[in-house]
Design a protein around this motif. Structure first.
Motif, PDB file in Angstrom:
ATOM      1  N   ILE A 191       0.834  -1.204   0.000  1.00  9.44           N
ATOM      2  CA  ILE A 191       0.000   0.000   0.000  1.00  9.44           C
ATOM      3  C   ILE A 191       0.868   1.252   0.000  1.00  9.44           C
ATOM      4  O   ILE A 191       0.565   2.226  -0.690  1.00  9.44           O
ATOM      5  CB  ILE A 191      -0.987  -0.028   1.180  1.00  9.44           C
ATOM      6  N   HIS A 219       2.357   1.417  -3.726  1.00 12.15           N
ATOM      7  CA  HIS A 219       1.453   1.502  -4.868  1.00 12.15           C
ATOM      8  C   HIS A 219       0.161   2.252  -4.589  1.00 12.15           C
ATOM      9  O   HIS A 219      -0.530   2.615  -5.525  1.00 12.15           O
ATOM     10  CB  HIS A 219       1.114   0.091  -5.370  1.00 12.15           C
ATOM     11  N   GLY A 220      -0.214   2.425  -3.345  1.00 16.49           N
ATOM     12  CA  GLY A 220      -1.457   3.101  -3.006  1.00 16.49           C
ATOM     13  C   GLY A 220      -2.544   2.101  -2.657  1.00 16.49           C
ATOM     14  O   GLY A 220      -2.498   0.930  -3.037  1.00 16.49           O
ATOM     15  N   PHE A 221      -3.541   2.587  -1.930  1.00 13.55           N
ATOM     16  CA  PHE A 221      -4.600   1.714  -1.432  1.00 13.55           C
ATOM     17  C   PHE A 221      -5.460   1.166  -2.561  1.00 13.55           C
ATOM     18  O   PHE A 221      -5.730  -0.034  -2.628  1.00 13.55           O
ATOM     19  CB  PHE A 221      -5.467   2.469  -0.418  1.00 13.55           C
ATOM     20  N   TRP A 222      -5.944   2.036  -3.459  1.00  7.23           N
ATOM     21  CA  TRP A 222      -6.888   1.605  -4.483  1.00  7.23           C
ATOM     22  C   TRP A 222      -6.276   0.609  -5.476  1.00  7.23           C
ATOM     23  O   TRP A 222      -6.935  -0.375  -5.827  1.00  7.23           O
ATOM     24  CB  TRP A 222      -7.508   2.795  -5.189  1.00  7.23           C
ATOM     25  N   PRO A 223      -5.053   0.819  -5.966  1.00  7.26           N
ATOM     26  CA  PRO A 223      -4.479  -0.200  -6.861  1.00  7.26           C
ATOM     27  C   PRO A 223      -4.299  -1.561  -6.189  1.00  7.26           C
ATOM     28  O   PRO A 223      -4.514  -2.596  -6.816  1.00  7.26           O
ATOM     29  CB  PRO A 223      -3.135   0.396  -7.280  1.00  7.26           C
ATOM     30  N   LEU A 262      -6.163  -2.721  -3.721  1.00  5.20           N
ATOM     31  CA  LEU A 262      -7.507  -3.274  -3.574  1.00  5.20           C
ATOM     32  C   LEU A 262      -8.015  -3.829  -4.907  1.00  5.20           C
ATOM     33  O   LEU A 262      -8.581  -4.925  -4.962  1.00  5.20           O
ATOM     34  CB  LEU A 262      -8.462  -2.204  -3.037  1.00  5.20           C
ATOM     35  N   LYS A 263      -7.785  -3.089  -5.997  1.00  2.88           N
ATOM     36  CA  LYS A 263      -8.196  -3.568  -7.319  1.00  2.88           C
ATOM     37  C   LYS A 263      -7.464  -4.856  -7.684  1.00  2.88           C
ATOM     38  O   LYS A 263      -8.064  -5.773  -8.252  1.00  2.88           O
ATOM     39  CB  LYS A 263      -7.931  -2.495  -8.368  1.00  2.88           C
TER      40      LYS A 263
END
Length: 77
Positions: free
Chosen positions: A20, A23-27, A29-30
């Motif tokens: 996270i 790369h970030g939370f949304w990527p 999660l996707k």
């Protein structure tokens, strides 16, 4: 002898936090949902191939199914 394993199993959070952060939370999660969808697709594909005859399964490179179990209870009637 040296102990190479951690004393307690690592948590999922321990593995997800660096992903996270990078790369970030949304990527992340996707990607998790895409991996789950791929597993479900593979399971559906396996179910759809279950009806094939052992000969066809062999032709496409799958292991032949085990012969069906005999129902001995029917013989005892």
């Amino acid at each position: 002898m040296l102990d190479t394993l951690p004393p307690a199993p690592l948590s999922l959070r321990h593995h997800l936090e660096p992903l996270i952060e990078n790369h970030g939370f949304w990527p992340v999660l996707k990607a998790a949902f895409a991996a789950r969808r791929a597993l479900r697709h593979d399971a559906r594909l396996a179910k759809s191939l279950a009806h094939l005859s052992p000969h066809l399964r062999h032709d496409i490179g799958l292991p032949p199914e085990a012969p069906p179990e005999r129902n001995y209870r029917l013989w005892l009637r």
